[in-house]
Design an enzyme around this catalytic site. Structure first.
Site, PDB file in Angstrom:
ATOM      1  N   LYS A 108      21.110  -9.821  -1.736  1.00 20.48           N
ATOM      2  CA  LYS A 108      20.075  -9.678  -0.705  1.00 20.48           C
ATOM      3  C   LYS A 108      20.316 -10.714   0.375  1.00 20.48           C
ATOM      4  CE  LYS A 108      16.420  -7.091  -0.004  1.00 20.48           C
ATOM      5  NZ  LYS A 108      16.300  -5.687  -0.421  1.00 20.48           N
ATOM      6  N   ASN A 222       8.921   2.640   7.291  1.00 26.24           N
ATOM      7  CA  ASN A 222       9.922   3.596   6.833  1.00 26.24           C
ATOM      8  C   ASN A 222       9.539   4.199   5.477  1.00 26.24           C
ATOM      9  OD1 ASN A 222      12.228   4.346   5.121  1.00 26.24           O
ATOM     10  ND2 ASN A 222      13.467   3.941   6.926  1.00 26.24           N
ATOM     11  N   ALA A 223       9.323   3.351   4.484  1.00 26.05           N
ATOM     12  CA  ALA A 223       9.050   3.847   3.135  1.00 26.05           C
ATOM     13  C   ALA A 223       7.659   4.486   3.047  1.00 26.05           C
ATOM     14  CB  ALA A 223       9.184   2.702   2.139  1.00 26.05           C
ATOM     15  N   GLY A 224       6.632   3.770   3.526  1.00 23.73           N
ATOM     16  CA  GLY A 224       5.244   4.209   3.357  1.00 23.73           C
ATOM     17  C   GLY A 224       4.920   5.485   4.128  1.00 23.73           C
TER      18      GLY A 224
HETATM   19  P1  NAD Z   1       9.052  -1.349   7.414  1.00 28.43           P
HETATM   20  O1  NAD Z   1       9.228  -2.606   8.167  1.00 28.43           O
HETATM   21  O2  NAD Z   1       9.558  -0.072   7.983  1.00 28.43           O
HETATM   22  O3  NAD Z   1       7.491  -1.115   7.112  1.00 28.43           O
HETATM   23  C1  NAD Z   1       6.673  -2.078   6.536  1.00 28.43           C
HETATM   24  C2  NAD Z   1       5.226  -1.621   6.647  1.00 28.43           C
HETATM   25  O4  NAD Z   1       4.391  -2.581   5.995  1.00 28.43           O
HETATM   26  C3  NAD Z   1       4.698  -1.525   8.071  1.00 28.43           C
HETATM   27  O5  NAD Z   1       3.810  -0.430   8.183  1.00 28.43           O
HETATM   28  C4  NAD Z   1       3.920  -2.827   8.258  1.00 28.43           C
HETATM   29  O6  NAD Z   1       2.891  -2.718   9.231  1.00 28.43           O
HETATM   30  C5  NAD Z   1       3.349  -2.980   6.858  1.00 28.43           C
HETATM   31  N1  NAD Z   1       2.973  -4.356   6.552  1.00 28.43           N
HETATM   32  C6  NAD Z   1       3.606  -5.506   6.899  1.00 28.43           C
HETATM   33  N2  NAD Z   1       2.922  -6.570   6.440  1.00 28.43           N
HETATM   34  C7  NAD Z   1       1.864  -6.072   5.766  1.00 28.43           C
HETATM   35  C8  NAD Z   1       0.774  -6.654   5.076  1.00 28.43           C
HETATM   36  N3  NAD Z   1       0.665  -7.987   4.975  1.00 28.43           N
HETATM   37  N4  NAD Z   1      -0.142  -5.839   4.503  1.00 28.43           N
HETATM   38  C9  NAD Z   1      -0.022  -4.494   4.606  1.00 28.43           C
HETATM   39  N5  NAD Z   1       0.962  -3.884   5.265  1.00 28.43           N
HETATM   40  C10 NAD Z   1       1.892  -4.661   5.839  1.00 28.43           C
HETATM   41  O7  NAD Z   1       9.667  -1.637   5.973  1.00 28.43           O
HETATM   42  P2  NAD Z   1      10.150  -0.576   4.885  1.00 28.43           P
HETATM   43  O8  NAD Z   1      11.597  -0.345   5.063  1.00 28.43           O
HETATM   44  O9  NAD Z   1       9.204   0.573   4.861  1.00 28.43           O
HETATM   45  O10 NAD Z   1       9.990  -1.451   3.556  1.00 28.43           O
HETATM   46  C11 NAD Z   1       8.724  -1.572   2.900  1.00 28.43           C
HETATM   47  C12 NAD Z   1       8.945  -2.065   1.485  1.00 28.43           C
HETATM   48  O11 NAD Z   1       9.811  -1.154   0.808  1.00 28.43           O
HETATM   49  C13 NAD Z   1       9.635  -3.437   1.365  1.00 28.43           C
HETATM   50  O12 NAD Z   1       9.100  -4.125   0.254  1.00 28.43           O
HETATM   51  C14 NAD Z   1      11.079  -3.089   1.113  1.00 28.43           C
HETATM   52  O13 NAD Z   1      11.752  -4.127   0.420  1.00 28.43           O
HETATM   53  C15 NAD Z   1      10.899  -1.852   0.257  1.00 28.43           C
HETATM   54  N6  NAD Z   1      12.093  -1.015   0.244  1.00 28.43           N
HETATM   55  C16 NAD Z   1      12.503  -0.387   1.379  1.00 28.43           C
HETATM   56  C17 NAD Z   1      13.654   0.373   1.326  1.00 28.43           C
HETATM   57  C18 NAD Z   1      14.112   1.141   2.545  1.00 28.43           C
HETATM   58  O14 NAD Z   1      15.103   1.863   2.400  1.00 28.43           O
HETATM   59  N7  NAD Z   1      13.456   1.060   3.670  1.00 28.43           N
HETATM   60  C19 NAD Z   1      14.373   0.491   0.129  1.00 28.43           C
HETATM   61  C20 NAD Z   1      13.903  -0.142  -1.021  1.00 28.43           C
HETATM   62  C21 NAD Z   1      12.742  -0.905  -0.935  1.00 28.43           C
END
Ligand code: NAD
Length: 415
Positions: A108, A222-224
């Site tokens: 990481k 992205n994920a949510g």
């Molecule tokens: P992203 O930056 O696209 O989205 C993050 C989201 O979380 C945003 O909507 C942001 O507003 C929200 N957020 C940030 N701080 C927050 C808080 N304190 N309380 C509530 N919401 C909050 O990131 P992502 O790529 O969607 O990643 C989200 C999670 O998924 C991370 O933990 C990441 O490690 C994990 N993840 C992502 C991937 C991927 O392919 N994108 C893969 C594996 C794991």
């Protein structure tokens, strides 16, 4: 009670390894390799900001374990990045790649900045600076980075370009999460959510009317946002979603995720959920405590802690974020009989398709979306069945089962 290994960098990693030891699930001797990361790189490099001032940027790259192959793991840009967190995420990656039988170890990276405070020009300097510091320890057969929180295909493009300048040749397989035009894989953008979606569909395949299943999702990035859309389109009742500032909530009928998704993402700039006025608002804290069938944390780590664990009412938690539940909180949740589908399984779709991207780059192939998703589904459901069966057979929780399977695969290889 867990602080036995005081000089270990990642306390959470030690807690998880202690659990395997205490349950007599793995030979203690073999667990020694997990005490600390295999390799830790830290740099403090200067950039010149747009106003001419010099700023020192702190950055990390950690390889936790490389028994099964090169490192694999994203690079995060966030103001709270620190060595312990990067190590914990690298540990999860090591177990994730092993569990899903990818020929990789776990790594990481992190840069301690709030990207909102920097111009595009400055972010490019930071991305290139990161590669200048660490390039000797990166590469398709050494350690392959990818995007994570606040990093994206554009940043991957700058990093790839910088890496190719350093080594003097083209190397698309050096980094994953690129745009499709730049050698990325079809389906990578949605793959994390898609993997979790396949698991949910499999788990609830006997329930015909999916609108009976209520879901709350923290994080609309992205994920949510992608999992929210996939679930909504498949008929599930998504009752709440949130971003870092606020959440929105509709208990009876569920939210119209299509409309919300388009509102947030279809304009020139991404909007915030606080600007959406058609539903009730809910705080991030209250969202986590909703009485729903499935809670999906999809933002940052450590959002469910000992302080709020007792108040969690969801029947099941699917960890799309990495490390959203602290170990002490997990004890409370398990006592309440809440099923937790752990991060290393639930969000492994991202790394699975990242590795497909790497494979396509090395073979100079381009797979269509259907092929990518079919391969992803097969791989993630195999891991899902393995974890489910192990948990049932040994009567242990799903995280412990997943860790046992992963650690066994890693330690078998080092013998
Ligand atoms: P992203 O930056 O696209 O989205 C993050 C989201 O979380 C945003 O909507 C942001 O507003 C929200 N957020 C940030 N701080 C927050 C808080 N304190 N309380 C509530 N919401 C909050 O990131 P992502 O790529 O969607 O990643 C989200 C999670 O998924 C991370 O933990 C990441 O490690 C994990 N993840 C992502 C991937 C991927 O392919 N994108 C893969 C594996 C794991």
């Amino acid at each position: 009670m867990y602080d036995k290994n005081e000089n270990a960098i990642c306390k959470v990693c030690q807690i998880e390894i202690e659990k395997l030891k205490n349950a007599n699930l793995i030979d203690e001797e073999k667990l020694k390799i997990f005490k600390n990361p295999r390799r830790i790189l830290e740099a403090n490099f200067p950039i010149t900001r747009d106003d001419g001032k010099i700023e020192i940027i702190q950055a990390f790259r950690v390889l936790y374990n490389g028994n099964l192959g090169p490192g694999k793991g994203g690079i995060r840009f966030h103001q709270d990045v620190n060595l312990e967190e990067v190590s914990e995420l690298a540990f999860i990656m090591s177990l994730k790649t092993a569990l899903t039988e990818l020929p990789f170890g776990g790594a990481k990276g992190g840069v301690k900045i709030n990207p909102k405070d920097y111009s595009e020009n400055e972010l490019e300097k930071i991305s290139r600076g990161y590669i200048q510091e660490f390039w000797r320890y990166l590469g398709p057969k050494i350690d392959v980075p990818a995007p994570d929180v606040n990093t994206n295909p554009k940043i991957m493009g700058w990093m790839r370009d910088e890496f190719e300048k350093m080594i003097g040749e083209k190397s698309p397989a050096f980094i994953t999460g690129k745009t499709v035009a730049d050698g990325g894989s079809e389906g990578r953008d949605k793959s994390t959510a898609m993997g979790a979606f396949y698991i949910i569909q499999e788990k609830y395949k006997n329930i015909e009317n999916k609108s009976e299943i209520s879901i709350a999702i923290q994080g609309f990035g992205n994920a949510g946002a992608t999992i929210a859309k996939l679930l909504f389109d498949a008929g599930y009742k998504v009752v709440a979603v949130s971003d870092s500032k606020t959440g929105i909530f509709e208990k009876e009928n569920g939210l119209n995720i299509d409309e919300i998704y388009n509102f947030i993402y279809s304009g020139k700039t991404k909007k915030r959920l606080s600007e959406w006025d058609k539903n009730e608002k809910i705080s991030n804290g209250d969202l986590l405590e909703l009485n729903v069938d499935i809670l999906i944390p999809a933002a940052l780590g450590d959002v469910i802690t000992f302080d709020n664990a007792e108040k969690i009412q969801a029947k099941e938690i699917i960890e799309l974020a990495n490390g959203p539940i602290s170990p002490r909180a997990e004890e409370v949740l398990l006592k309440k009989n809440i099923l937790i589908i752990p991060d290393l399984l639930a969000n492994s779709g991202g790394v699975i398709v990242s590795v497909f991207e790497w494979e396509q780059n090395l073979k100079n192939e381009h797979w269509d979306l259907e092929t990518v998703n079919e391969k992803l589904k097969t791989k993630i459901l195999k891991a899902y069945e393995e974890v489910k069966n192990e948990a049932q057979e040994k009567n242990i929780d799903w995280r412990l089962a997943a860790h046992k399977i992963a650690v066994e695969k890693i330690t078998q290889k080092s013998e």
